[in-house]
Scaffold this motif. Structure first.
Motif, PDB file in Angstrom:
ATOM      1  N   LYS A  27      -6.390  61.746 107.436  1.00  0.00           N
ATOM      2  CA  LYS A  27      -5.465  62.511 108.272  1.00  0.00           C
ATOM      3  C   LYS A  27      -4.223  61.722 108.676  1.00  0.00           C
ATOM      4  N   GLU A  28      -4.352  60.392 108.771  1.00  0.00           N
ATOM      5  CA  GLU A  28      -3.177  59.582 109.140  1.00  0.00           C
ATOM      6  C   GLU A  28      -2.088  59.672 108.073  1.00  0.00           C
ATOM      7  N   LEU A  29      -2.468  60.045 106.860  1.00  0.00           N
ATOM      8  CA  LEU A  29      -1.471  60.178 105.794  1.00  0.00           C
ATOM      9  C   LEU A  29      -0.604  61.415 105.970  1.00  0.00           C
ATOM     10  N   ILE A  30      -1.125  62.440 106.623  1.00  0.00           N
ATOM     11  CA  ILE A  30      -0.366  63.682 106.775  1.00  0.00           C
ATOM     12  C   ILE A  30       0.942  63.419 107.501  1.00  0.00           C
ATOM     13  N   SER A  31       0.885  62.711 108.622  1.00  0.00           N
ATOM     14  CA  SER A  31       2.129  62.425 109.357  1.00  0.00           C
ATOM     15  C   SER A  31       3.036  61.498 108.561  1.00  0.00           C
ATOM     16  N   LYS A  32       2.455  60.526 107.843  1.00  0.00           N
ATOM     17  CA  LYS A  32       3.267  59.633 107.002  1.00  0.00           C
ATOM     18  C   LYS A  32       3.975  60.416 105.899  1.00  0.00           C
ATOM     19  N   ILE A  33       3.263  61.353 105.285  1.00  0.00           N
ATOM     20  CA  ILE A  33       3.858  62.165 104.213  1.00  0.00           C
ATOM     21  C   ILE A  33       4.989  63.024 104.770  1.00  0.00           C
ATOM     22  N   VAL A  74       4.980  67.282  93.598  1.00  0.00           N
ATOM     23  CA  VAL A  74       5.649  66.667  94.752  1.00  0.00           C
ATOM     24  C   VAL A  74       4.600  66.183  95.759  1.00  0.00           C
ATOM     25  N   LEU A  75       3.573  67.008  95.996  1.00  0.00           N
ATOM     26  CA  LEU A  75       2.513  66.626  96.924  1.00  0.00           C
ATOM     27  C   LEU A  75       1.787  65.377  96.431  1.00  0.00           C
ATOM     28  N   PHE A  76       1.450  65.345  95.143  1.00  0.00           N
ATOM     29  CA  PHE A  76       0.789  64.166  94.590  1.00  0.00           C
ATOM     30  C   PHE A  76       1.695  62.939  94.716  1.00  0.00           C
ATOM     31  N   GLY A  77       2.979  63.107  94.393  1.00  0.00           N
ATOM     32  CA  GLY A  77       3.930  61.996  94.500  1.00  0.00           C
ATOM     33  C   GLY A  77       4.058  61.494  95.922  1.00  0.00           C
ATOM     34  N   ALA A  78       4.092  62.418  96.885  1.00  0.00           N
ATOM     35  CA  ALA A  78       4.178  62.034  98.295  1.00  0.00           C
ATOM     36  C   ALA A  78       2.921  61.263  98.706  1.00  0.00           C
ATOM     37  N   TYR A  79       1.762  61.763  98.301  1.00  0.00           N
ATOM     38  CA  TYR A  79       0.506  61.066  98.605  1.00  0.00           C
ATOM     39  C   TYR A  79       0.507  59.671  97.987  1.00  0.00           C
ATOM     40  N   ARG A  83       0.319  56.259 100.168  1.00  0.00           N
ATOM     41  CA  ARG A  83      -1.022  55.675 100.120  1.00  0.00           C
ATOM     42  C   ARG A  83      -1.019  54.254  99.550  1.00  0.00           C
ATOM     43  N   TYR A  84      -0.158  53.999  98.576  1.00  0.00           N
ATOM     44  CA  TYR A  84      -0.145  52.704  97.897  1.00  0.00           C
ATOM     45  C   TYR A  84       1.215  52.042  98.045  1.00  0.00           C
ATOM     46  N   ASN A  85       1.209  50.713  98.201  1.00  0.00           N
ATOM     47  CA  ASN A  85       2.490  50.001  98.219  1.00  0.00           C
ATOM     48  C   ASN A  85       2.999  49.873  96.782  1.00  0.00           C
ATOM     49  N   THR A  86       4.205  49.369  96.626  1.00  0.00           N
ATOM     50  CA  THR A  86       4.847  49.329  95.307  1.00  0.00           C
ATOM     51  C   THR A  86       4.026  48.534  94.295  1.00  0.00           C
ATOM     52  N   LYS A  87       3.505  47.383  94.691  1.00  0.00           N
ATOM     53  CA  LYS A  87       2.712  46.562  93.771  1.00  0.00           C
ATOM     54  C   LYS A  87       1.455  47.313  93.324  1.00  0.00           C
ATOM     55  N   ILE A  90       2.437  50.061  90.808  1.00  0.00           N
ATOM     56  CA  ILE A  90       2.687  49.499  89.467  1.00  0.00           C
ATOM     57  C   ILE A  90       1.366  49.139  88.797  1.00  0.00           C
ATOM     58  N   THR A  91       0.445  48.554  89.549  1.00  0.00           N
ATOM     59  CA  THR A  91      -0.857  48.176  88.984  1.00  0.00           C
ATOM     60  C   THR A  91      -1.628  49.416  88.514  1.00  0.00           C
ATOM     61  N   LEU A  92      -1.677  50.450  89.353  1.00  0.00           N
ATOM     62  CA  LEU A  92      -2.390  51.676  88.972  1.00  0.00           C
ATOM     63  C   LEU A  92      -1.739  52.339  87.756  1.00  0.00           C
ATOM     64  N   LEU A  93      -0.419  52.392  87.734  1.00  0.00           N
ATOM     65  CA  LEU A  93       0.276  52.971  86.583  1.00  0.00           C
ATOM     66  C   LEU A  93       0.045  52.126  85.330  1.00  0.00           C
ATOM     67  N   THR A  94      -0.022  50.813  85.505  1.00  0.00           N
ATOM     68  CA  THR A  94      -0.309  49.927  84.371  1.00  0.00           C
ATOM     69  C   THR A  94      -1.681  50.229  83.788  1.00  0.00           C
TER      70      THR A  94
END
Length: 180
Positions: A27-33, A74-79, A83-87, A90-94
């Protein structure tokens, strides 16, 4: 291609539902998103434009379906962005790109009737249904792997990234995709 489109749509629906579930569970992600999205004025304007496009569309049903898919993306991209920092991103996409690269090579060697195009003789399409899709994803993959290479300090991980970059470039060439 009709079955493929249904399969892809089901995969997207699954991803969107999982995104919604993850957001609800954290739920803390909802306000961040909401805060993150609100700061992206251009994204808001573009999203409203996409939604409004239903009004002037020749085929409003298909446009509505694509608007829903766009909103899910857009929702997935926002999540993903909150949820994840830049590093971590990149690791997950790798990891995802590496799996696609490996599966594409395996598909060509073990299922050539599916993974080598019949419309464009000799052109590889890997795990995708069209050579240009493979080419496009491999361009993206090469960029992701280059960022990963740049961000890593480990010699072994950098070496592995180099091998995967070369494999990705190899798939671009073997796809014979001039678009890529």
């Amino acid at each position: 291609t009709g079955d493929y489109n249904i399969g892809i749509k089901l995969i997207y629906i699954f991803i969107y539902l999982i995104s919604i579930i993850f957001i609800i569970l954290r739920k803390e992600l909802i306000s961040k998103i909401i805060k993150s999205t609100y700061k992206q004025k251009l994204l808001i304007i573009f999203t409203l434009f996409v939604i409004a496009s239903i009004l002037w569309s020749d085929n409003q049903i298909i446009t509505f379906q694509r608007v829903i898919a766009f909103l899910g993306t857009v929702l997935f991209g926002a999540y993903f962005s909150v949820r994840y920092n830049t590093k971590e991103q990149i690791t997950l996409l790798t990891y995802a790109c590496s799996i696609i690269i490996i599966l594409s090579y395996l598909a060509v060697f073990f299922i050539p009737s599916y993974s080598i195009s019949t419309d464009n003789p000799g052109a590889w399409q890997g795990v995708f249904n069209q050579k240009n899709i493979l080419g496009k994803i491999m361009v993206f993959s090469t960029l992701v792997l280059a960022f990963y290479f740049h961000s890593e300090k480990s010699y072994i991980k950098k070496s592995l990234a180099c091998i995967l970059i070369l494999a990705s470039i190899g798939l671009i060439i073997l796809s014979k995709s001039t678009t890529a």
